[in-house]
Design a protein around this motif. Structure first.
Motif, PDB file in Angstrom:
ATOM      1  N   GLU A   1       0.822  -1.201   0.000  1.00 60.73           N
ATOM      2  CA  GLU A   1       0.000   0.000   0.000  1.00 60.73           C
ATOM      3  C   GLU A   1       0.862   1.260   0.000  1.00 60.73           C
ATOM      4  O   GLU A   1       0.566   2.230  -0.687  1.00 60.73           O
TER       5      GLU A   1
ATOM      6  N   GLU B   1       2.791   1.780  -3.319  1.00 64.01           N
ATOM      7  CA  GLU B   1       1.968   2.271  -4.416  1.00 64.01           C
ATOM      8  C   GLU B   1       1.174   3.507  -4.043  1.00 64.01           C
ATOM      9  O   GLU B   1       0.301   3.932  -4.794  1.00 64.01           O
ATOM     10  N   GLY B   2       1.446   4.060  -2.876  1.00 68.16           N
ATOM     11  CA  GLY B   2       0.874   5.352  -2.547  1.00 68.16           C
ATOM     12  C   GLY B   2      -0.563   5.337  -2.089  1.00 68.16           C
ATOM     13  O   GLY B   2      -1.184   6.378  -1.998  1.00 68.16           O
ATOM     14  N   ARG B   3      -1.099   4.159  -1.793  1.00 65.07           N
ATOM     15  CA  ARG B   3      -2.477   4.148  -1.326  1.00 65.07           C
ATOM     16  C   ARG B   3      -2.570   4.465   0.164  1.00 65.07           C
ATOM     17  O   ARG B   3      -3.643   4.728   0.681  1.00 65.07           O
TER      18      ARG B   3
END
Lengths: 317, 317
Positions: free
Chosen positions: B256, B259-261
């Motif tokens: 997370e 991937e920048g979530r």
DNA sequence: CCAACGGCATAAGCACATGTTATAGCGCTG
DNA sequence: CAGCGCTATAACATGTGCTTATGCCGTTGG
């Protein structure tokens, strides 16, 4: 080599994920817009194909077993990669009329862009993105013609009409199968040793082949091909099966090295490193979406994200 | 949240991989033990669901288009994760009579063991592996009883009858959605600020909750729950949807954050770090397979594998 | 202690996806 | 120009997966 059987089903893994999040099969079924029996049967089928009891239904509400929570996590990693693929595909498919137009070299497009888009989507879920792939000159051309908002190219030469910023690095490395005698090697290989070794290579004229020949040529040496294959994937397969040492982009073998299916053999005496740069027209303000993307990519360099993958430490370049 | 449509099919992605490796649909079909028309139709269906032309069939032999090579690479990442899942599942399912018996805490089993097994399989493809999951005391118990060859536990307390070696580290971190005001925050949060903030947490009595309460308790503070959820996945979903800041294991949010979530908010003044250790009975020679695994895990620490994921640098601990 | 409810499983029917074999078209190659 | 290898299409069989309807069970609240 083909996947081993049995192959779990992505939709079922996704459904299991929702069961974990929502706490019941019924809610998961609703979230996926299918009937509750369909979800129930899907999950049972998944348990059968994996040979594990994932859910404990004995108490009315379905609860995850320990094996179930493990499968949720492993499946989550699979689904993350699927999402990256979907974002990349969507960007490739997008025709004009989108808000952020990217152009990228093959290496950047394949290995970096999907991850960037994943992060971008977290901040701007509804942003449309298109992606154009090509060699570095093509990308520079597309950006210069304003047919893309921002581009990503390999190499250190940038046309004078473009601004640029280094966002990542890539280099070619020598790789062997873990069973290869060199996989436990201590010292680095010299340029002469590399030149004397028959290697699994891309065909003459390909970008990676040219870079390798240029670096060895600077030392007055030339490469010795063992076989010449037409794709990165073919080289991975050949090297992985123990045919011999190969030369590939470090980005291309990220996963293989991380999971130990290939080993990087250190070399010395010549460098095959190239920067990957963002490029955009000089004297033009970046579009808001493009500058957000660039900011996100750059912010990654601040070191706030430690690599949690075992005790591995990044080498400092 | 469920996967977006359309969802590509794992078998088709795997088939495409083989086409890339082998250079023709026919050979790929043979490698997968299906008829050539079946492979042809599968690939056409994949092109339809992705909305891309992956193969150029105009020249007798099928060749990958640029979009096709990109899809091969993105799909390869998906398949790598699938293989890790399959290895983990196989190890969970294995009943006795195998050659390497592992025991691991939940965190280690879910986030680290599959990757280790992937690497181990490269060296010993035919080695049978079994995996038992449980809390740290249970793992230590199983290893002490010789019911497992080697175990992996969190924490720094190891029974005196066991030898141990640190193989990785984990710590709890405060995470927020990228849209949260704290995601752009510069300075670190103090323990008092954390204690004053309503957080998305695991239920009281869970391991991660206890660690957090212990660390804050040492500063004379206590946590303020916003909601209490029963699983890591539920917390991820809640935090990701912007409900509020949450506290999770760094290993659990690897993907997370990459991937920048989710964004990690730095904290200071208290530490939630714990070692992950391999443990085995003292005064007993490790089984060959176990010592190979331990060697492979440890060798990762030599820094030969650079993180190619953008310009990120690992923080040094 | 009982009734109502929420949740899961099973059953029957049906649509469609996917596999097979047989065959034809097409581009190389000698 | 003939043969070979590769791929696409056709026709057909089969099984997977979805839906609606319904029953059972555990939990919950009066």
């Amino acid at each position: 080599m083909p996947l081993a059987h049995p192959v779990p089903d992505l939709v079922s893994l996704d459904l299991l994920q929702s069961v974990a999040e929502l706490g019941s099969i019924r809610r998961a079924a609703m979230a996926h817009h299918v009937s509750q029996p369909a979800a129930s049967m899907r999950l049972r089928a998944l348990e059968r194909t994996l040979g594990l009891e994932l859910l404990d239904r004995s108490s009315g509400r379905a609860r995850l077993t320990p094996a179930g929570t493990a499968t949720v996590e492993w499946g989550g990693a699979v689904l993350d990669e699927v999402r990256a693929l979907q974002l990349g595909v969507a960007a490739l498919r997008a025709e004009g009329s989108t808000q952020l137009r990217l152009a990228a070299s093959m290496t950047a497009a394949e290995y970096l862009v999907p991850g960037w888009l994943n992060r971008l989507r977290a901040a701007e879920p509804d942003l449309g993105v298109s992606l154009q792939m090509g060699n570095s000159e093509h990308v520079a051309d597309v950006v210069a013609r304003r047919d893309a908002d921002i581009g990503f190219v390999e190499g250190d030469t940038v046309p004078a009409t473009l601004d640029s910023k280094v966002v990542s690095r890539d280099d070619l490395v020598l790789v062997v199968a873990p069973s290869h005698p060199w996989s436990g090697r201590r010292g680095a290989l010299s340029a002469a040793e590399v030149a004397a070794t028959p290697l699994v290579l891309r065909e003459p004229g390909s970008g990676t082949r040219q870079v390798l020949e240029g670096a060895l040529g600077a030392c007055g040496l030339s490469v010795t091909p063992l076989v010449e294959l037409g794709s990165t994937t073919a080289i991975k397969a050949a090297v992985g099966s123990g045919l011999g040492p190969g030369v590939l982009s470090r980005l291309a073998i990220r996963a293989e090295v991380r999971e130990g299916r290939m080993v990087i053999v250190p070399t010395s005496g010549f460098s095959l490193e190239r920067a990957i740069r963002a490029v955009w027209p000089k004297a033009v303000v970046l579009s808001p979406a493009a500058s957000l993307l660039l900011a996100q990519i750059s912010r990654r360099a601040d070191g706030s994200v430690a690599d949690p993958e075992g005790p591995t430490r990044s080498s400092r370049r």
